[in-house]
Design a protein around this motif. Structure first.
Motif, mmCIF file in Angstrom:
data_model
loop_
_atom_site.group_PDB
_atom_site.id
_atom_site.type_symbol
_atom_site.label_atom_id
_atom_site.label_comp_id
_atom_site.label_asym_id
_atom_site.label_seq_id
_atom_site.Cartn_x
_atom_site.Cartn_y
_atom_site.Cartn_z
ATOM 1 N N LEU A 97 0.790 -1.043 0.103
ATOM 2 C CA LEU A 97 0.083 -0.001 -0.056
ATOM 3 C C LEU A 97 0.946 1.282 0.156
ATOM 4 N N PRO A 98 1.018 1.967 -1.416
ATOM 5 C CA PRO A 98 1.921 3.231 -1.002
ATOM 6 C C PRO A 98 0.966 4.291 -0.551
ATOM 7 N N ILE A 99 1.649 5.214 0.314
ATOM 8 C CA ILE A 99 0.914 6.279 0.890
ATOM 9 C C ILE A 99 1.943 7.478 0.207
ATOM 10 N N LEU A 100 1.151 8.240 -0.716
ATOM 11 C CA LEU A 100 2.116 9.348 -1.417
ATOM 12 C C LEU A 100 1.860 10.431 -0.567
ATOM 13 N N LEU A 101 3.057 10.976 -0.287
ATOM 14 C CA LEU A 101 3.009 12.073 0.520
ATOM 15 C C LEU A 101 3.321 13.428 -0.396
ATOM 16 N N GLY A 102 2.142 14.019 -0.680
ATOM 17 C CA GLY A 102 1.992 15.055 -1.687
ATOM 18 C C GLY A 102 1.482 14.626 -3.138
ATOM 19 N N THR A 103 1.518 15.284 -3.923
ATOM 20 C CA THR A 103 0.497 15.057 -5.275
ATOM 21 C C THR A 103 1.467 14.720 -6.280
ATOM 22 N N LYS A 104 2.963 15.157 -6.261
ATOM 23 C CA LYS A 104 3.992 15.008 -7.370
ATOM 24 C C LYS A 104 4.037 13.709 -7.826
ATOM 25 N N LEU A 105 3.598 12.758 -6.997
ATOM 26 C CA LEU A 105 4.098 11.154 -7.753
ATOM 27 C C LEU A 105 2.634 10.660 -8.066
ATOM 28 N N LYS A 106 1.596 11.380 -7.882
ATOM 29 C CA LYS A 106 0.218 10.743 -8.442
ATOM 30 C C LYS A 106 0.267 10.204 -9.660
ATOM 31 N N LYS A 107 0.420 10.805 -10.411
ATOM 32 C CA LYS A 107 0.536 10.345 -11.959
ATOM 33 C C LYS A 107 1.453 9.214 -12.370
ATOM 34 N N VAL A 108 2.726 9.388 -11.399
ATOM 35 C CA VAL A 108 3.514 8.258 -11.536
ATOM 36 C C VAL A 108 3.128 6.936 -11.551
ATOM 37 N N PHE A 109 2.433 6.961 -10.144
ATOM 38 C CA PHE A 109 1.834 5.697 -9.439
ATOM 39 C C PHE A 109 0.434 5.376 -10.193
ATOM 40 N N ASN A 110 -0.111 6.337 -10.739
ATOM 41 C CA ASN A 110 -1.420 5.916 -11.445
ATOM 42 C C ASN A 110 -1.133 5.262 -12.719
ATOM 43 N N ASP A 111 0.009 5.518 -13.295
ATOM 44 C CA ASP A 111 0.570 4.823 -14.588
ATOM 45 C C ASP A 111 1.090 3.636 -14.463
ATOM 46 N N LEU A 112 1.625 3.344 -13.353
ATOM 47 C CA LEU A 112 2.255 1.865 -12.933
ATOM 48 C C LEU A 112 0.887 0.915 -12.613
ATOM 49 N N SER A 113 1.436 -0.360 -13.199
ATOM 50 C CA SER A 113 0.529 -1.277 -13.150
ATOM 51 C C SER A 113 1.180 -2.627 -12.391
ATOM 52 N N PHE A 114 1.898 -2.552 -11.133
ATOM 53 C CA PHE A 114 2.394 -3.500 -10.339
ATOM 54 C C PHE A 114 1.350 -4.521 -9.893
ATOM 55 N N ALA A 115 1.484 -5.692 -10.016
ATOM 56 C CA ALA A 115 0.259 -6.581 -9.590
ATOM 57 C C ALA A 115 0.140 -6.604 -7.957
ATOM 58 N N ASN A 116 1.092 -6.190 -7.331
ATOM 59 C CA ASN A 116 0.812 -6.230 -5.920
ATOM 60 C C ASN A 116 0.739 -4.802 -5.207
ATOM 61 N N LEU A 117 0.581 -3.666 -6.037
ATOM 62 C CA LEU A 117 0.099 -2.474 -5.572
ATOM 63 C C LEU A 117 -0.988 -2.237 -5.308
ATOM 64 N N VAL A 118 -1.682 -1.780 -4.628
ATOM 65 C CA VAL A 118 -2.875 -1.254 -4.201
ATOM 66 C C VAL A 118 -3.081 0.292 -4.704
ATOM 67 N N LYS A 119 -4.383 0.808 -5.102
ATOM 68 C CA LYS A 119 -4.209 2.166 -5.501
ATOM 69 C C LYS A 119 -3.681 3.081 -4.297
ATOM 70 N N PRO A 120 -2.879 3.807 -4.352
ATOM 71 C CA PRO A 120 -2.291 4.822 -3.442
ATOM 72 C C PRO A 120 -3.330 5.642 -2.595
ATOM 73 N N TYR A 121 -2.972 5.807 -1.439
ATOM 74 C CA TYR A 121 -3.878 6.719 -0.431
ATOM 75 C C TYR A 121 -3.035 7.895 -0.713
ATOM 76 N N ILE A 122 -3.295 9.038 -0.754
ATOM 77 C CA ILE A 122 -2.585 10.266 -1.051
ATOM 78 C C ILE A 122 -2.791 11.319 0.115
ATOM 79 N N ILE A 123 -1.982 12.089 0.520
ATOM 80 C CA ILE A 123 -2.333 13.122 1.518
ATOM 81 C C ILE A 123 -1.565 14.164 0.709
#
Length: 155
Positions: A97-123
């Protein structure tokens, strides 16, 4: 690693700069709710070999909660942890479970499709050195607990 033998439910990965205002409050709430966590402040003692303890924690955890700031992958420890849990957790869906601290990485993680990642939680409004609102911390802890419950039902 077999999940039944895992000592920890969660391994908490983070940069030390994010510890005081977001990581430690989340870890403390999870632990107070009897969720076993490998959190470095509580598991690594001054005389321990840090790399060995991190490896032990990763191998003995069912899930990873990774607090990811824009410089997370610039640091050797966190980069190696991330690579290790991608390797160790294999293709088990929802184990990271990635917790994104800030929005700068949001697009990067939305574009990734690792099978073992769940949708990131963003602060969204995270800034280092400024405490995260307790409501946000509580919401994050509830999200983590809900995810754990959901994953335990599926297994």
């Amino acid at each position: 690693m077999e999940d039944e033998k895992a000592k920890y439910k969660i391994f908490i990965s983070h940069c030390s700069k994010d510890k005081e205002y977001v990581v430690k409050p989340v870890a403390d709430l999870l632990i107070s709710d009897n969720i076993s966590c490998f959190y470095d402040d509580y598991e690594i003692k001054s005389f321990d070999n840090i790399l060995d303890k991190i490896d032990y924690g990763l191998r003995n955890s069912q899930y990873v909660v990774a607090f990811i700031h824009e410089d997370y992958f610039d640091r050797n420890y966190t980069t190696n942890e991330f690579k290790s849990f991608l390797h160790n957790l294999g293709a088990k869906k929802g184990r990271i479970l990635p917790i994104l601290l800030g929005t700068k990485l949001k697009k990067v993680f939305n574009d990734l499709s690792f099978a073992n990642l769940v949708k990131p939680y963003i602060i969204d409004d995270y800034e280092r050195g400024i405490p995260v609102k307790s409501a946000e911390i509580n919401d994050l802890v509830n999200q983590i607990k809900n995810l754990l419950n959901e994953l335990n039902v599926k297994e």
